[in-house]
Design an enzyme around this catalytic site. Structure first.
Site, PDB file in Angstrom:
ATOM      1  N   GLY A  32       0.992  -0.310  -3.226  1.00  0.00           N
ATOM      2  CA  GLY A  32       2.104   0.157  -4.019  1.00  0.00           C
ATOM      3  C   GLY A  32       1.910   1.902  -4.095  1.00  0.00           C
ATOM      4  O   GLY A  32       2.489   2.459  -3.677  1.00  0.00           O
ATOM      5  N   SER A  33       0.759   2.109  -5.049  1.00  0.00           N
ATOM      6  CA  SER A  33       0.529   3.490  -5.147  1.00  0.00           C
ATOM      7  C   SER A  33      -0.387   4.046  -4.279  1.00  0.00           C
ATOM      8  O   SER A  33      -0.306   5.283  -4.224  1.00  0.00           O
ATOM      9  CB  SER A  33      -0.100   3.687  -7.020  1.00  0.00           C
ATOM     10  OG  SER A  33       0.906   2.997  -7.810  1.00  0.00           O
ATOM     11  N   ARG A  64      -9.572 -14.880  -3.651  1.00  0.00           N
ATOM     12  CA  ARG A  64     -10.682 -15.707  -3.540  1.00  0.00           C
ATOM     13  C   ARG A  64     -10.441 -17.188  -4.355  1.00  0.00           C
ATOM     14  O   ARG A  64     -10.718 -18.398  -4.060  1.00  0.00           O
ATOM     15  CB  ARG A  64     -12.058 -15.272  -3.777  1.00  0.00           C
ATOM     16  CG  ARG A  64     -12.489 -14.097  -2.855  1.00  0.00           C
ATOM     17  CD  ARG A  64     -14.098 -14.006  -3.434  1.00  0.00           C
ATOM     18  NE  ARG A  64     -14.871 -12.798  -2.404  1.00  0.00           N
ATOM     19  CZ  ARG A  64     -15.133 -13.381  -1.118  1.00  0.00           C
ATOM     20  NH1 ARG A  64     -15.341 -14.509  -1.075  1.00  0.00           N
ATOM     21  NH2 ARG A  64     -15.855 -12.286  -0.310  1.00  0.00           N
ATOM     22  N   GLY A  89      -1.441  -0.444  -9.696  1.00  0.00           N
ATOM     23  CA  GLY A  89      -1.335   0.887 -10.027  1.00  0.00           C
ATOM     24  C   GLY A  89      -2.794   1.794 -10.508  1.00  0.00           C
ATOM     25  O   GLY A  89      -2.903   2.584 -11.206  1.00  0.00           O
ATOM     26  N   LYS A 107      12.416  -4.766  -6.903  1.00  0.00           N
ATOM     27  CA  LYS A 107      11.890  -5.559  -8.073  1.00  0.00           C
ATOM     28  C   LYS A 107      12.867  -5.701  -9.110  1.00  0.00           C
ATOM     29  O   LYS A 107      13.638  -4.998  -9.399  1.00  0.00           O
ATOM     30  CB  LYS A 107      10.739  -4.624  -8.623  1.00  0.00           C
ATOM     31  CG  LYS A 107       9.539  -4.702  -7.648  1.00  0.00           C
ATOM     32  CD  LYS A 107       8.291  -4.051  -8.394  1.00  0.00           C
ATOM     33  CE  LYS A 107       7.286  -3.524  -7.309  1.00  0.00           C
ATOM     34  NZ  LYS A 107       6.630  -4.778  -6.953  1.00  0.00           N
ATOM     35  N   ASP A 148       5.289   0.572  -1.133  1.00  0.00           N
ATOM     36  CA  ASP A 148       6.303   0.967  -2.059  1.00  0.00           C
ATOM     37  C   ASP A 148       6.871   2.401  -1.827  1.00  0.00           C
ATOM     38  O   ASP A 148       5.915   3.205  -1.588  1.00  0.00           O
ATOM     39  CB  ASP A 148       5.699   1.201  -3.582  1.00  0.00           C
ATOM     40  CG  ASP A 148       5.540  -0.221  -4.227  1.00  0.00           C
ATOM     41  OD1 ASP A 148       5.778  -1.286  -3.612  1.00  0.00           O
ATOM     42  OD2 ASP A 148       4.925  -0.374  -5.169  1.00  0.00           O
ATOM     43  N   GLY A 159      -4.001  -2.845  -6.084  1.00  0.00           N
ATOM     44  CA  GLY A 159      -5.244  -2.138  -6.012  1.00  0.00           C
ATOM     45  C   GLY A 159      -5.750  -1.657  -4.586  1.00  0.00           C
ATOM     46  O   GLY A 159      -6.856  -0.853  -4.216  1.00  0.00           O
TER      47      GLY A 159
END
Length: 295
Positions: free
Chosen positions: A236-237, A166, A154, A82, A25, A215
């Site tokens: 992402g973050s 999983r 996030g 997005k 991102d 995550g």
């Protein structure tokens, strides 16, 4: 894009080309260049990374087209963007800008609480999130060319991405073991389209790539998701909310490629500085759980 490039086979093939890589991102051209130099296979252009979207609250929408065009002009790797779930016009706007992929994303506030986009109507390939085989199969039936775990965006907490990867892989194994005459009941119970389940049974896997997302914050996180069967990793973050984005970006790319080389991962993890601040999932209120968006 032409109509030829919009065929299902070509769109899935385009997504397959990103396999084994990291997609990052970014919110501006400078970050996009850092991602490209670190070895990212693509970037996701948006106004705010998921951690900032979570902190700001309110309604989160498609990025300003100026930001998307700025990122597209700064790098040679594919650029994603997005749109809100079910937002027909945001998707068409992004397609008109010439982005390489559109992510119909639960990170943004859904525009439609009943319908996802019919992604077969677009020439550009789509990415969608999933938590289980029902969600995965529904998105594939709608025309998604790439999937990713939803995780919990996030948060810098890998536990939900692990759970979703999983879950999907366990259900793929279950589908592969069923007789064809048992699939109809399974389809009814999971809400998964029967024809997609048949394709999954025949292939022994999903017919599109499935990346990890939601995550990933460290090189070890990225390697873990690859070992669990991810085809690649979205971050992402985790890059630009870390203490040293350049180092984290390079380290996560290397760990994704060499996910079974523990000595290398140990070396990559040394001296990185602090990872992004993490959030314990149990502290989130139900309305704060982005993974619940979509159906």
């Amino acid at each position: 894009m032409t109509n030829v490039t919009g065929t299902e086979r070509v769109k899935r093939g385009m997504a397959e080309m990103q396999k084994g890589g990291v997609i990052m991102d970014v919110v501006n051209a400078e970050q996009a260049k850092i991602a490209e130099e670190a070895g990212a296979v693509a970037v996701m252009a948006l106004e705010r990374v998921p951690a900032d979207i979570r902190a700001a609250g309110g309604v989160s929408r498609m990025a300003d087209p100026t930001i998307v065009e700025e990122v597209m002009g700064a790098v040679s790797i594919p650029v994603m963007a997005k749109c809100r779930i079910g937002h027909l016009v945001e998707a068409r706007v992004l397609e008109s800008l010439g982005v390489d992929y559109i992510d119909e994303s639960e990170v943004l506030t859904p525009a439609d609480e009943v319908y996802h986009l019919n992604k077969r109507d677009y020439t550009v390939p789509f990415v969608c999130g999933c938590r289980d085989i029902g969600e995965a199969a529904r998105r594939i039936a709608e025309g998604a060319s790439m999937l990713r775990t939803k995780g919990e965006p996030g948060t810098g907490n890998i536990v939900e991405a692990v759970r979703h990867m999983r879950q999907v892989n366990a259900e793929i194994r279950q589908v592969a073991s069923l007789r064809e005459d048992e699939l109809m009941t399974y389809a009814k119970n999971t809400g998964a389209p029967y024809e997609v389940l048949l394709e999954i049974k025949r292939l022994g896997r999903l017919p599109v790539v499935n990346f990890a997302a939601g995550g990933v914050a460290t090189p070890a996180d990225a390697a873990l998701m690859m070992q669990l069967g991810a085809d690649g990793v979205f971050v992402g973050s985790g890059i630009f909310k870390s203490e040293n984005p350049e180092k984290f970006a390079r380290a996560i790319v290397e760990a994704t490629t060499h996910y079974e080389d523990y000595e290398l991962i140990a070396s990559l993890s040394k001296g990185l500085g602090n990872a992004m601040k993490g959030v314990e999932i149990s502290t989130l209120l139900p309305e704060q759980r982005m993974q619940e968006r979509g159906w």
